[in-house]
Write a protein that holds these residues in place. Structure first.
Motif, PDB file in Angstrom:
ATOM      1  N   GLY A  34      -5.807  -5.812  -4.991  1.00  0.00           N
ATOM      2  CA  GLY A  34      -4.977  -6.029  -4.979  1.00  0.00           C
ATOM      3  C   GLY A  34      -3.431  -5.688  -5.168  1.00  0.00           C
ATOM      4  O   GLY A  34      -2.976  -5.675  -6.696  1.00  0.00           O
ATOM      5  N   ILE A  35      -2.751  -5.205  -4.689  1.00  0.00           N
ATOM      6  CA  ILE A  35      -1.051  -4.958  -4.896  1.00  0.00           C
ATOM      7  C   ILE A  35      -0.863  -6.010  -4.045  1.00  0.00           C
ATOM      8  O   ILE A  35      -0.727  -7.282  -3.550  1.00  0.00           O
ATOM      9  CB  ILE A  35      -1.135  -3.999  -3.352  1.00  0.00           C
ATOM     10  CG1 ILE A  35      -2.126  -3.345  -3.298  1.00  0.00           C
ATOM     11  CG2 ILE A  35       0.216  -3.754  -3.085  1.00  0.00           C
ATOM     12  CD1 ILE A  35      -1.679  -1.633  -4.208  1.00  0.00           C
ATOM     13  N   GLU A  36       0.626  -5.984  -5.489  1.00  0.00           N
ATOM     14  CA  GLU A  36       1.751  -6.859  -4.884  1.00  0.00           C
ATOM     15  C   GLU A  36       2.351  -6.817  -4.071  1.00  0.00           C
ATOM     16  O   GLU A  36       3.542  -6.379  -3.740  1.00  0.00           O
ATOM     17  CB  GLU A  36       3.042  -6.685  -6.637  1.00  0.00           C
ATOM     18  CG  GLU A  36       3.670  -7.837  -6.411  1.00  0.00           C
ATOM     19  CD  GLU A  36       3.090  -9.567  -6.830  1.00  0.00           C
ATOM     20  OE1 GLU A  36       3.546 -10.208  -5.687  1.00  0.00           O
ATOM     21  OE2 GLU A  36       2.507  -9.696  -7.311  1.00  0.00           O
ATOM     22  N   PRO A  37       2.318  -7.879  -3.543  1.00  0.00           N
ATOM     23  CA  PRO A  37       2.785  -8.117  -2.048  1.00  0.00           C
ATOM     24  C   PRO A  37       4.259  -7.566  -1.817  1.00  0.00           C
ATOM     25  O   PRO A  37       5.301  -6.545  -1.192  1.00  0.00           O
ATOM     26  CB  PRO A  37       2.615  -9.386  -1.450  1.00  0.00           C
ATOM     27  CG  PRO A  37       1.399  -9.609  -1.929  1.00  0.00           C
ATOM     28  CD  PRO A  37       1.651  -9.698  -3.487  1.00  0.00           C
ATOM     29  N   ALA A  38       5.111  -8.148  -3.116  1.00  0.00           N
ATOM     30  CA  ALA A  38       6.879  -7.380  -3.218  1.00  0.00           C
ATOM     31  C   ALA A  38       6.796  -6.461  -3.544  1.00  0.00           C
ATOM     32  O   ALA A  38       7.950  -5.853  -2.759  1.00  0.00           O
ATOM     33  CB  ALA A  38       7.256  -9.053  -4.014  1.00  0.00           C
ATOM     34  N   SER A  39       5.915  -5.877  -3.435  1.00  0.00           N
ATOM     35  CA  SER A  39       6.118  -4.359  -3.896  1.00  0.00           C
ATOM     36  C   SER A  39       5.967  -3.597  -3.052  1.00  0.00           C
ATOM     37  O   SER A  39       6.676  -2.193  -2.565  1.00  0.00           O
ATOM     38  CB  SER A  39       5.351  -3.921  -5.377  1.00  0.00           C
ATOM     39  OG  SER A  39       3.994  -3.759  -4.519  1.00  0.00           O
ATOM     40  N   PHE A  40       4.480  -4.023  -2.028  1.00  0.00           N
ATOM     41  CA  PHE A  40       4.747  -3.397  -0.787  1.00  0.00           C
ATOM     42  C   PHE A  40       5.662  -3.268  -0.053  1.00  0.00           C
ATOM     43  O   PHE A  40       6.497  -2.854   0.177  1.00  0.00           O
ATOM     44  CB  PHE A  40       3.481  -3.820  -0.916  1.00  0.00           C
ATOM     45  CG  PHE A  40       3.408  -3.366   1.280  1.00  0.00           C
ATOM     46  CD1 PHE A  40       3.156  -1.584   1.305  1.00  0.00           C
ATOM     47  CD2 PHE A  40       3.662  -3.853   2.461  1.00  0.00           C
ATOM     48  CE1 PHE A  40       2.909  -1.330   2.623  1.00  0.00           C
ATOM     49  CE2 PHE A  40       3.164  -3.087   3.492  1.00  0.00           C
ATOM     50  CZ  PHE A  40       3.236  -1.463   3.553  1.00  0.00           C
ATOM     51  N   SER A  41       6.135  -4.798   0.342  1.00  0.00           N
ATOM     52  CA  SER A  41       7.757  -5.172   1.220  1.00  0.00           C
ATOM     53  C   SER A  41       9.310  -3.917   0.239  1.00  0.00           C
ATOM     54  O   SER A  41       9.326  -3.176   1.242  1.00  0.00           O
ATOM     55  CB  SER A  41       8.137  -6.405   1.367  1.00  0.00           C
ATOM     56  OG  SER A  41       6.727  -7.150   1.046  1.00  0.00           O
ATOM     57  N   ARG A  42       9.379  -3.994  -1.165  1.00  0.00           N
ATOM     58  CA  ARG A  42      10.483  -3.558  -1.720  1.00  0.00           C
ATOM     59  C   ARG A  42      10.622  -2.584  -1.373  1.00  0.00           C
ATOM     60  O   ARG A  42      11.180  -1.381  -0.738  1.00  0.00           O
ATOM     61  CB  ARG A  42      10.545  -3.624  -2.383  1.00  0.00           C
ATOM     62  CG  ARG A  42      11.178  -3.532  -3.486  1.00  0.00           C
ATOM     63  CD  ARG A  42      11.536  -3.532  -5.087  1.00  0.00           C
ATOM     64  NE  ARG A  42       9.837  -3.116  -5.407  1.00  0.00           N
ATOM     65  CZ  ARG A  42       9.148  -3.697  -6.430  1.00  0.00           C
ATOM     66  NH1 ARG A  42       9.373  -5.083  -6.493  1.00  0.00           N
ATOM     67  NH2 ARG A  42       8.359  -2.861  -6.781  1.00  0.00           N
ATOM     68  N   THR A  43       9.000  -1.056  -1.280  1.00  0.00           N
ATOM     69  CA  THR A  43       9.228  -0.062  -0.924  1.00  0.00           C
ATOM     70  C   THR A  43       9.604  -0.208   0.371  1.00  0.00           C
ATOM     71  O   THR A  43      10.083   1.150   0.572  1.00  0.00           O
ATOM     72  CB  THR A  43       7.632   0.664  -1.350  1.00  0.00           C
ATOM     73  OG1 THR A  43       7.398   0.166  -2.954  1.00  0.00           O
ATOM     74  CG2 THR A  43       7.471   1.512  -1.164  1.00  0.00           C
TER      75      THR A  43
END
Length: 224
Positions: A34-43
């Motif tokens: 349930g990861i927010e994709p934008a938080s992964f891409s940003r990191t």
């Protein structure tokens, strides 16, 4: 022989080259956790992009300066979930890579190259040393893994180390990777470099450099 062989060794990346695409495993993990994709891409951009400052957590993970558990904790703290739950740091990288599997077509290609007298080697940036070591150690030589040597792609020293272990001139070695910055690092040392997108494309490109290599896999012999 139909032409002159232009390489004496092929050096392969691991994740995304000798395995299926890493993005498929990441997509499955993002959905399952349930990861927010934008938080992964940003990191990922902040820690791994071409203009990221030296010494990011990913850089330190790749060179073995950070343990997997330490990285998992830092990574989880940067991620958010779609429903606001905290991200569980325990085993985070393990879950991210859980769907990554060796690509049989690429391992078969390595074996064919070796049978033709072309040396095959591994040069991989490690995110926790999740490698089938018995299999790759039996097939690939040398095996250069960033976390074991304290160096990382695309910086020059890790390519220089690989060439030293091969004891070959750079122009007789081709490097295969699925990330353009890593290819640029290899070319800067004088190595040939191929961008991997799939096994068929990489085989066809290598067949141009190794004339005895069939551009397509030979059909399997039926068993009676």
């Amino acid at each position: 022989m139909t032409g002159e062989r232009r390489v004496d060794a092929v050096v392969f990346d691991y994740g995304g080259v000798l395995t299926g695409p890493v993005r498929h495993s990441i997509a499955a993990w993002i959905e399952a956790d349930g990861i927010e994709p934008a938080s992964f891409s940003r990191t990922l951009k902040a820690w791994l992009s071409r203009d990221a400052a030296d010494g990011t957590p990913i850089h330190r993970l790749e060179t073995g300066e950070l343990s997997v558990a330490e990285f998992d904790a830092l990574f989880a703290a940067e991620l958010t979930t779609v429903d606001g739950r905290p991200v569980d740091p325990v085993g985070l990288l393990g879950r991210l890579f859980a769907g990554m599997r060796p690509d049989p077509a690429m391992f078969a290609l390595c074996e064919e190259l070796r049978d033709l007298g072309v040396r095959v080697a591994l040069l991989s940036n490690s995110w926790g040393n999740t490698y089938p070591r018995e299999r790759i150690d039996a097939l690939l030589d040398p095996v250069v893994i960033s976390g074991e040597v304290g160096l990382r792609k695309p910086l020059a020293p890790i390519y220089e180390l690989t060439l030293d272990r091969l004891d070959l001139p750079a122009e007789r070695v081709v490097f295969v990777d699925d990330a353009e910055p890593n290819l640029l690092g290899a070319r800067a040392l004088g190595m040939q470099a191929l961008l991997h997108t799939d096994a068929a494309g990489t085989r066809a490109a290598l067949a141009e450099l190794v004339p005895d290599l069939p551009p397509q896999p030979l059909p399997a012999v039926p068993q009676h």
